[in-house]
Design a protein around this motif. Structure first.
Motif, PDB file in Angstrom:
ATOM      1  N   PRO A 162       0.963  -1.150  -0.019  1.00  0.00           N
ATOM      2  CA  PRO A 162       0.012   0.051  -0.064  1.00  0.00           C
ATOM      3  C   PRO A 162       0.897   1.441  -0.234  1.00  0.00           C
ATOM      4  O   PRO A 162       1.916   1.506   0.666  1.00  0.00           O
ATOM      5  CB  PRO A 162      -0.741  -0.040   1.192  1.00  0.00           C
ATOM      6  CG  PRO A 162      -0.846  -1.460   1.727  1.00  0.00           C
ATOM      7  CD  PRO A 162       0.454  -2.205   1.030  1.00  0.00           C
ATOM      8  N   LYS A 167       1.330   2.045  -6.971  1.00  0.00           N
ATOM      9  CA  LYS A 167       0.838   1.433  -7.853  1.00  0.00           C
ATOM     10  C   LYS A 167      -0.255   2.189  -8.884  1.00  0.00           C
ATOM     11  O   LYS A 167      -0.101   2.014  -9.966  1.00  0.00           O
ATOM     12  CB  LYS A 167      -0.167   0.247  -7.461  1.00  0.00           C
ATOM     13  CG  LYS A 167       1.064  -0.798  -6.710  1.00  0.00           C
ATOM     14  CD  LYS A 167       0.024  -1.849  -6.232  1.00  0.00           C
ATOM     15  CE  LYS A 167      -1.073  -1.501  -5.116  1.00  0.00           C
ATOM     16  NZ  LYS A 167      -0.505  -1.105  -3.692  1.00  0.00           N
ATOM     17  N   GLY A 168      -1.006   3.082  -8.000  1.00  0.00           N
ATOM     18  CA  GLY A 168      -2.265   3.594  -8.887  1.00  0.00           C
ATOM     19  C   GLY A 168      -1.476   4.657  -9.653  1.00  0.00           C
ATOM     20  O   GLY A 168      -1.573   5.035 -10.961  1.00  0.00           O
ATOM     21  N   THR A 174      -8.731  -3.014  -8.491  1.00  0.00           N
ATOM     22  CA  THR A 174      -9.620  -3.783  -7.686  1.00  0.00           C
ATOM     23  C   THR A 174      -9.876  -2.921  -6.467  1.00  0.00           C
ATOM     24  O   THR A 174     -11.217  -2.822  -6.229  1.00  0.00           O
ATOM     25  CB  THR A 174      -8.977  -5.204  -7.125  1.00  0.00           C
ATOM     26  OG1 THR A 174      -7.807  -4.936  -6.899  1.00  0.00           O
ATOM     27  CG2 THR A 174      -9.318  -6.454  -8.396  1.00  0.00           C
ATOM     28  N   MET A 231      -8.533  -5.246   5.930  1.00  0.00           N
ATOM     29  CA  MET A 231      -8.234  -6.653   5.626  1.00  0.00           C
ATOM     30  C   MET A 231      -8.692  -6.707   4.086  1.00  0.00           C
ATOM     31  O   MET A 231      -9.354  -6.265   3.335  1.00  0.00           O
ATOM     32  CB  MET A 231      -9.333  -7.364   6.300  1.00  0.00           C
ATOM     33  CG  MET A 231      -9.525  -7.261   7.944  1.00  0.00           C
ATOM     34  SD  MET A 231      -7.874  -7.728   8.516  1.00  0.00           S
ATOM     35  CE  MET A 231      -8.012  -9.538   8.504  1.00  0.00           C
ATOM     36  N   PHE A 280      -4.144  -6.402  -7.976  1.00  0.00           N
ATOM     37  CA  PHE A 280      -4.580  -7.584  -8.232  1.00  0.00           C
ATOM     38  C   PHE A 280      -3.777  -8.566  -9.140  1.00  0.00           C
ATOM     39  O   PHE A 280      -3.108  -7.745  -9.828  1.00  0.00           O
ATOM     40  CB  PHE A 280      -6.026  -7.503  -8.885  1.00  0.00           C
ATOM     41  CG  PHE A 280      -6.570  -8.783  -9.371  1.00  0.00           C
ATOM     42  CD1 PHE A 280      -7.468  -9.684  -8.485  1.00  0.00           C
ATOM     43  CD2 PHE A 280      -6.223  -9.589 -10.639  1.00  0.00           C
ATOM     44  CE1 PHE A 280      -7.806 -10.573  -8.673  1.00  0.00           C
ATOM     45  CE2 PHE A 280      -6.652 -10.654 -10.730  1.00  0.00           C
ATOM     46  CZ  PHE A 280      -7.560 -11.155  -9.908  1.00  0.00           C
ATOM     47  N   ARG A 283      -2.862  -2.561   7.079  1.00  0.00           N
ATOM     48  CA  ARG A 283      -2.722  -2.778   5.332  1.00  0.00           C
ATOM     49  C   ARG A 283      -1.380  -3.342   5.130  1.00  0.00           C
ATOM     50  O   ARG A 283      -1.433  -4.306   4.438  1.00  0.00           O
ATOM     51  CB  ARG A 283      -3.360  -1.651   4.652  1.00  0.00           C
ATOM     52  CG  ARG A 283      -4.817  -1.287   4.555  1.00  0.00           C
ATOM     53  CD  ARG A 283      -4.953  -0.073   4.294  1.00  0.00           C
ATOM     54  NE  ARG A 283      -4.481   0.481   2.954  1.00  0.00           N
ATOM     55  CZ  ARG A 283      -4.404   1.774   2.635  1.00  0.00           C
ATOM     56  NH1 ARG A 283      -4.761   2.578   3.669  1.00  0.00           N
ATOM     57  NH2 ARG A 283      -4.220   2.081   1.601  1.00  0.00           N
ATOM     58  N   VAL A 338       8.652   9.994  -9.195  1.00  0.00           N
ATOM     59  CA  VAL A 338       7.511   9.395  -9.963  1.00  0.00           C
ATOM     60  C   VAL A 338       8.189   9.225 -11.490  1.00  0.00           C
ATOM     61  O   VAL A 338       8.053   8.205 -11.856  1.00  0.00           O
ATOM     62  CB  VAL A 338       6.172  10.191 -10.127  1.00  0.00           C
ATOM     63  CG1 VAL A 338       5.232   9.785 -11.114  1.00  0.00           C
ATOM     64  CG2 VAL A 338       5.505  10.109  -8.518  1.00  0.00           C
TER      65      VAL A 338
HETATM   66  P1  AP5 Z   1      -5.807  -0.495  -3.078  1.00  0.00           P
HETATM   67  O1  AP5 Z   1      -6.860   0.424  -3.524  1.00  0.00           O
HETATM   68  O2  AP5 Z   1      -5.426  -1.532  -3.915  1.00  0.00           O
HETATM   69  O3  AP5 Z   1      -4.943   0.099  -2.339  1.00  0.00           O
HETATM   70  P2  AP5 Z   1      -3.577  -0.234  -1.598  1.00  0.00           P
HETATM   71  O4  AP5 Z   1      -2.623  -1.332  -2.072  1.00  0.00           O
HETATM   72  O5  AP5 Z   1      -3.680  -0.150  -0.276  1.00  0.00           O
HETATM   73  O6  AP5 Z   1      -2.648   0.873  -2.413  1.00  0.00           O
HETATM   74  P3  AP5 Z   1      -2.829   2.478  -2.496  1.00  0.00           P
HETATM   75  O7  AP5 Z   1      -3.904   2.680  -3.311  1.00  0.00           O
HETATM   76  O8  AP5 Z   1      -3.083   3.128  -1.013  1.00  0.00           O
HETATM   77  O9  AP5 Z   1      -1.335   2.833  -2.771  1.00  0.00           O
HETATM   78  P4  AP5 Z   1      -0.745   2.926  -4.135  1.00  0.00           P
HETATM   79  O10 AP5 Z   1       0.122   1.853  -4.016  1.00  0.00           O
HETATM   80  O11 AP5 Z   1      -1.959   2.721  -5.324  1.00  0.00           O
HETATM   81  O12 AP5 Z   1      -0.063   4.259  -4.288  1.00  0.00           O
HETATM   82  P5  AP5 Z   1      -0.547   5.581  -4.775  1.00  0.00           P
HETATM   83  O13 AP5 Z   1      -0.169   5.570  -6.261  1.00  0.00           O
HETATM   84  O14 AP5 Z   1      -1.971   5.832  -4.494  1.00  0.00           O
HETATM   85  O15 AP5 Z   1      -6.767  -1.427  -1.958  1.00  0.00           O
HETATM   86  C1  AP5 Z   1      -7.710  -0.911  -0.853  1.00  0.00           C
HETATM   87  C2  AP5 Z   1      -8.273  -2.175  -0.304  1.00  0.00           C
HETATM   88  O16 AP5 Z   1      -9.188  -2.750  -1.059  1.00  0.00           O
HETATM   89  C3  AP5 Z   1      -7.474  -3.375   0.320  1.00  0.00           C
HETATM   90  O17 AP5 Z   1      -6.965  -3.021   1.684  1.00  0.00           O
HETATM   91  C4  AP5 Z   1      -8.468  -4.404   0.313  1.00  0.00           C
HETATM   92  O18 AP5 Z   1      -9.380  -4.324   1.535  1.00  0.00           O
HETATM   93  C5  AP5 Z   1      -9.334  -4.146  -0.725  1.00  0.00           C
HETATM   94  N1  AP5 Z   1      -8.701  -5.154  -2.115  1.00  0.00           N
HETATM   95  C6  AP5 Z   1      -8.268  -4.291  -3.215  1.00  0.00           C
HETATM   96  N2  AP5 Z   1      -7.568  -5.062  -3.948  1.00  0.00           N
HETATM   97  C7  AP5 Z   1      -8.071  -6.458  -3.714  1.00  0.00           C
HETATM   98  C8  AP5 Z   1      -7.694  -7.771  -3.963  1.00  0.00           C
HETATM   99  N3  AP5 Z   1      -7.066  -8.055  -5.173  1.00  0.00           N
HETATM  100  N4  AP5 Z   1      -8.134  -8.842  -2.780  1.00  0.00           N
HETATM  101  C9  AP5 Z   1      -8.595  -8.555  -1.810  1.00  0.00           C
HETATM  102  N5  AP5 Z   1      -9.057  -7.320  -1.267  1.00  0.00           N
HETATM  103  C10 AP5 Z   1      -8.592  -6.249  -2.133  1.00  0.00           C
HETATM  104  O19 AP5 Z   1       0.376   6.559  -4.008  1.00  0.00           O
HETATM  105  C11 AP5 Z   1       0.145   6.712  -2.756  1.00  0.00           C
HETATM  106  C12 AP5 Z   1       0.694   8.192  -2.408  1.00  0.00           C
HETATM  107  O20 AP5 Z   1       2.305   8.322  -2.745  1.00  0.00           O
HETATM  108  C13 AP5 Z   1       0.195   9.207  -3.209  1.00  0.00           C
HETATM  109  O21 AP5 Z   1      -0.187  10.510  -2.671  1.00  0.00           O
HETATM  110  C14 AP5 Z   1       0.939   9.546  -4.338  1.00  0.00           C
HETATM  111  O22 AP5 Z   1       1.049  10.747  -5.057  1.00  0.00           O
HETATM  112  C15 AP5 Z   1       2.542   9.236  -3.700  1.00  0.00           C
HETATM  113  N6  AP5 Z   1       3.476   8.816  -4.458  1.00  0.00           N
HETATM  114  C16 AP5 Z   1       3.441   7.929  -5.637  1.00  0.00           C
HETATM  115  N7  AP5 Z   1       4.692   7.632  -6.052  1.00  0.00           N
HETATM  116  C17 AP5 Z   1       5.553   8.398  -5.445  1.00  0.00           C
HETATM  117  C18 AP5 Z   1       7.038   8.623  -5.736  1.00  0.00           C
HETATM  118  N8  AP5 Z   1       7.779   8.008  -6.511  1.00  0.00           N
HETATM  119  N9  AP5 Z   1       7.518   9.465  -4.665  1.00  0.00           N
HETATM  120  C19 AP5 Z   1       6.847  10.178  -3.857  1.00  0.00           C
HETATM  121  N10 AP5 Z   1       5.557  10.119  -3.650  1.00  0.00           N
HETATM  122  C20 AP5 Z   1       4.576   8.953  -4.452  1.00  0.00           C
END
Ligand code: AP5
Length: 197
Positions: free
Chosen positions: A10, A14-15, A32, A58, A87, A145, A175
């Motif tokens: 997390p 990824k996003g 997902t 979870m 995913f 998480r 990024v």
């Molecule tokens: P999900 O939405 O997938 O969240 P996550 O894995 O917790 O990931 P995030 O969205 O928080 O972070 P990210 O890695 O996408 O980073 P981002 O680009 O946003 O899942 C949420 C929930 O849904 C799970 O907990 C579960 O309950 C459920 N779920 C989802 N898929 C599932 C599955 N397959 N099976 C079961 N349950 C599931 O970046 C984060 C921050 O960092 C942003 O502010 C961004 O601007 C910053 N940032 C990004 N890159 C950089 C960089 N290089 N340097 C500095 N800052 C950066």
């Protein structure tokens, strides 16, 4: 057809990186997390079932995630390919995805694992919490998480390493620099596919 999995804990980006890949390679973004959050927002039956899991940090049960993703994917069956973001997260999900894609002879091409130190993950998500509006962006749930990722999702690295599809990228860089390295990896696997019979 090009199928890319963006893998990572997390807050690893990824996003952020998926959006850039989609723009450059013309793929469909299947997040997902995003799909499930929309179900919650729309107050659908699935949304009601998954809310508690997401709020608690979870994983949502495999059968719900797989069914939801399947229906999204068939909407875009004729696309140039997919970026799977967040995913698969369990071995069952990975095996089901492989079977689903094998049936159509369009396997996963590359799995990009974004590596970021734990204190940085925490910092990024706490920073985002101020305006993300996400129910799971708070100190207690962020910690959970990350733990869930380590215990249930990290073992997948070995699954894809054995398939020789895994590439690790340093996600601690800016990024655009991270994206340059991801693009290089995708191009490498794409060329390999064109060369090999
Ligand atoms: P999900 O939405 O997938 O969240 P996550 O894995 O917790 O990931 P995030 O969205 O928080 O972070 P990210 O890695 O996408 O980073 P981002 O680009 O946003 O899942 C949420 C929930 O849904 C799970 O907990 C579960 O309950 C459920 N779920 C989802 N898929 C599932 C599955 N397959 N099976 C079961 N349950 C599931 O970046 C984060 C921050 O960092 C942003 O502010 C961004 O601007 C910053 N940032 C990004 N890159 C950089 C960089 N290089 N340097 C500095 N800052 C950066």
């Amino acid at each position: 057809m090009l199928n890319v999995i963006i893998f990572g804990p997390p807050g690893s980006g990824k996003g952020t990186q998926s959006e850039k890949i989609v723009e450059k390679y013309g793929l469909i973004h299947l997040s997902t997390g995003e799909i499930l959050r929309n179900e919650i927002k729309e107050k659908t039956t699935i949304g009601c079932k998954v809310k508690e899991y997401i709020d608690d940090g979870m994983l949502v049960p495999d059968e719900i995630v797989l069914k939801t993703l399947y229906f999204k994917a068939i909407e875009y069956a004729d696309s140039a390919g997919f970026v799977f973001d967040g995913f698969p997260r369990t071995i069952v999900q990975a095996e089901t995805l492989d079977k689903m894609l094998e049936k159509r002879d369009i396997p996963v091409d590359v799995v990009i694992s974004i590596e970021v130190a734990e204190d940085e993950l925490f910092k990024r998500m706490m920073g985002r919490a101020e305006d993300s509006g996400r129910s799971d962006d708070n100190e207690e749930i962020i910690k959970k998480r990350i733990e869930v990722y380590k215990s249930q999702t990290l073992p997948l690295l070995d699954y894809y390493n054995k398939q020789e599809k895994l590439i690790s990228i340093n996600g601690m860089e800016p990024v655009n620099r991270v994206f340059e390295n991801i693009s290089r990896a995708i191009d490498f696997y794409q060329n390999k596919k064109e060369i090999l019979p």
